[in-house]
Design a protein around this motif. Structure first.
Motif, PDB file in Angstrom:
ATOM      1  N   HIS A   1       0.835  -1.481  -0.059  1.00 21.44           N
ATOM      2  CA  HIS A   1       0.173  -0.036   0.005  1.00 21.44           C
ATOM      3  C   HIS A   1       1.000   1.446   0.313  1.00 21.44           C
ATOM      4  O   HIS A   1       2.075   1.250   0.563  1.00 21.44           O
TER       5      HIS A   1
ATOM      6  N   ASP B   1       1.481   7.846   9.625  1.00 24.34           N
ATOM      7  CA  ASP B   1       2.242   7.805   8.449  1.00 24.34           C
ATOM      8  C   ASP B   1       3.090   8.903   8.148  1.00 24.34           C
ATOM      9  O   ASP B   1       3.076   9.821   9.045  1.00 24.34           O
TER      10      ASP B   1
ATOM     11  N   TYR C   1      -3.994   6.401  11.857  1.00 22.08           N
ATOM     12  CA  TYR C   1      -4.796   5.468  11.535  1.00 22.08           C
ATOM     13  C   TYR C   1      -4.989   4.375  12.732  1.00 22.08           C
ATOM     14  O   TYR C   1      -4.450   4.390  13.755  1.00 22.08           O
TER      15      TYR C   1
ATOM     16  N   ASP D   1      -5.307   1.052  13.953  1.00 24.38           N
ATOM     17  CA  ASP D   1      -4.750  -0.242  13.445  1.00 24.38           C
ATOM     18  C   ASP D   1      -5.548  -1.625  14.023  1.00 24.38           C
ATOM     19  O   ASP D   1      -5.267  -1.876  15.193  1.00 24.38           O
TER      20      ASP D   1
ATOM     21  N   GLN E   1      -8.877   2.445   4.982  1.00 25.97           N
ATOM     22  CA  GLN E   1      -7.522   3.241   4.837  1.00 25.97           C
ATOM     23  C   GLN E   1      -7.836   4.596   4.581  1.00 25.97           C
ATOM     24  O   GLN E   1      -7.258   5.626   5.538  1.00 25.97           O
TER      25      GLN E   1
ATOM     26  N   LEU F   1      -6.884   0.546   9.606  1.00 23.89           N
ATOM     27  CA  LEU F   1      -6.094  -0.609   8.700  1.00 23.89           C
ATOM     28  C   LEU F   1      -6.548  -1.905   9.133  1.00 23.89           C
ATOM     29  O   LEU F   1      -6.818  -2.418  10.501  1.00 23.89           O
TER      30      LEU F   1
END
Length: 381
Positions: free
Chosen positions: A11, A25, A31, A33, A337, A342
């Motif tokens: 990804h 990120d 995110y 997770d 996403q 995720l």
């Protein structure tokens, strides 16, 4: 152009920081997770107790040869054996290595070459473990596989007739993770256990994805009638630090003697530090009960809030849950996403939910809300 071999379908996200159930990120997006490195970070990202102990060990010793004594290995082995019916441990670096070692052990132990595994199983990507795996897609282009393995149909009673005096071992996952979160049925496992006992056949259980509390018990097999001769573990054993293990019986200690097997990095001080801290956090009655309760809560919320017209079934145990859709899930994974969550697929139509075992109820509710919102955006083909 990348200098890396293109062995992964990546990804377009680079994760650079994580704490608990959240990762960030390189662009600063956060995110929720629910992959956890694919059932690896069972204590969440950078659990403070694991992190503290690793920092301390970094200031002491990083590596030593297995030709020397290791009290850390002894302590982690004791934690694994006192929390199972087994007695001896070999340490390595990954689930595939644990399975390769178990394969060698079975060959030398039984002096038989026939090993029975199951369709849709996954046991790793080394050459022998490709043969053990019951999925053709991982074998394409590699020629003839190791001939030891024969694949039976999972949860099929007639398949068990293949277990005979010529069989060295039956090798299985009690919940097939990569295969789609497929649970073995207890009645079928009872029949399997009876058949193996009748012919003196060993049982190897691959707990690489299900072990270390993931399903609400120390090992997933504990919720079944099975009593294995070998358990392989890895993923959740080190809170993200590479470590794997074979757990087995006293008799195996007369088979794996000096010179029969080894691992340069297996059981190194950093890995054992991470594993000891991880096991002490997870293998408690309170933590395991909490995993069961959170899993039941998550299943209930998913069944209540996800649209029936898109969902075929929701299945799992503890905090290992699969949502099977009526359509391919590749676009759902990408949409999640974009929504800041995720997940990972398990076959073409199933997404896996593999949160931290210390996930909060708020985080579970947030996950359900994000999946619900994405479902509302998706159009069934």
């Amino acid at each position: 152009m990348s200098a890396l071999l293109p062995t992964y379908q990546r990804h377009d996200i680079e994760l650079v920081e994580g704490t608990g159930s959240f990762v960030t990120d390189a662009q600063g997006k956060t995110y929720l997770d629910f992959m956890m490195g694919i059932a690896v970070c069972n204590t969440g990202h950078r659990h403070p107790e694991v992190e503290k102990r690793l920092h301390a060990q970094l200031g002491q010793l990083w590596h030593t040869s297995n030709l020397f004594e290791s009290s850390k290995q002894e302590r982690v082995a004791t934690l694994l054996t006192t929390n199972s019916h087994l007695s001896h441990v070999f340490f390595c670096n990954s689930g595939t290595e644990a399975n390769e070692g178990a394969f060698k052990l079975i060959r030398k132990w039984t002096q038989k070459t026939e090993i029975l595994s199951f369709s849709q199983s996954f046991h790793g990507r080394t050459f022998a473990m490709m043969g053990a795996t019951g999925q053709d897609k991982v074998k394409e282009g590699f020629g003839e596989m190791v001939s030891d393995f024969k694949h039976l149909t999972f949860n099929d009673f007639e398949s068990l007739d293949a277990i005979t005096e010529d069989t060295g071992a039956v090798w299985l996952e009690v919940i097939q993770g990569e295969g789609g979160i497929i649970l073995a049925e207890n009645e079928w496992l009872e029949a399997l256990m009876e058949r193996t006992q009748a012919y003196g056949v060993k049982i190897v259980i691959d707990e690489v994805q299900t072990g270390i509390g993931r399903t609400g018990s120390r090992f997933a097999f504990e919720q079944t009638p099975l009593k294995p001769d070998i358990i392989t573990v890895a993923k959740g054993l080190g809170s993200g630090f590479p470590v794997g293990a074979i757990i087995t019986t006293p008799e195996a200690a007369t088979i794996f003697t000096p010179g029969t097997h080894g691992s340069t990095f297996g059981g190194n001080p950093l890995a054992m530090t991470a594993a000891e801290a991880t096991l002490e956090l997870i293998l408690t009655e309170q933590t395991l009960r909490s995993v069961q309760e959170k899993g039941e809560y998550l299943m209930k919320q998913l069944n209540v809030f996800l649209p029936e017209n898109q969902i075929r079934t929701i299945r799992g145990r503890g905090l290992m849950i699969g949502i099977e859709f009526k359509q391919p899930v590749a676009s759902i994974v990408l949409s999640l996403q974009q929504a800041g969550m995720l997940v990972v697929s398990a076959g073409p139509t199933v997404i896996r939910l593999l949160p931290s075992l210390f996930v909060t109820e708020y985080e579970l509710d947030l996950a359900v809300e994000k999946i619900k919102q994405v479902c509302q955006q998706e159009v069934i083909a």
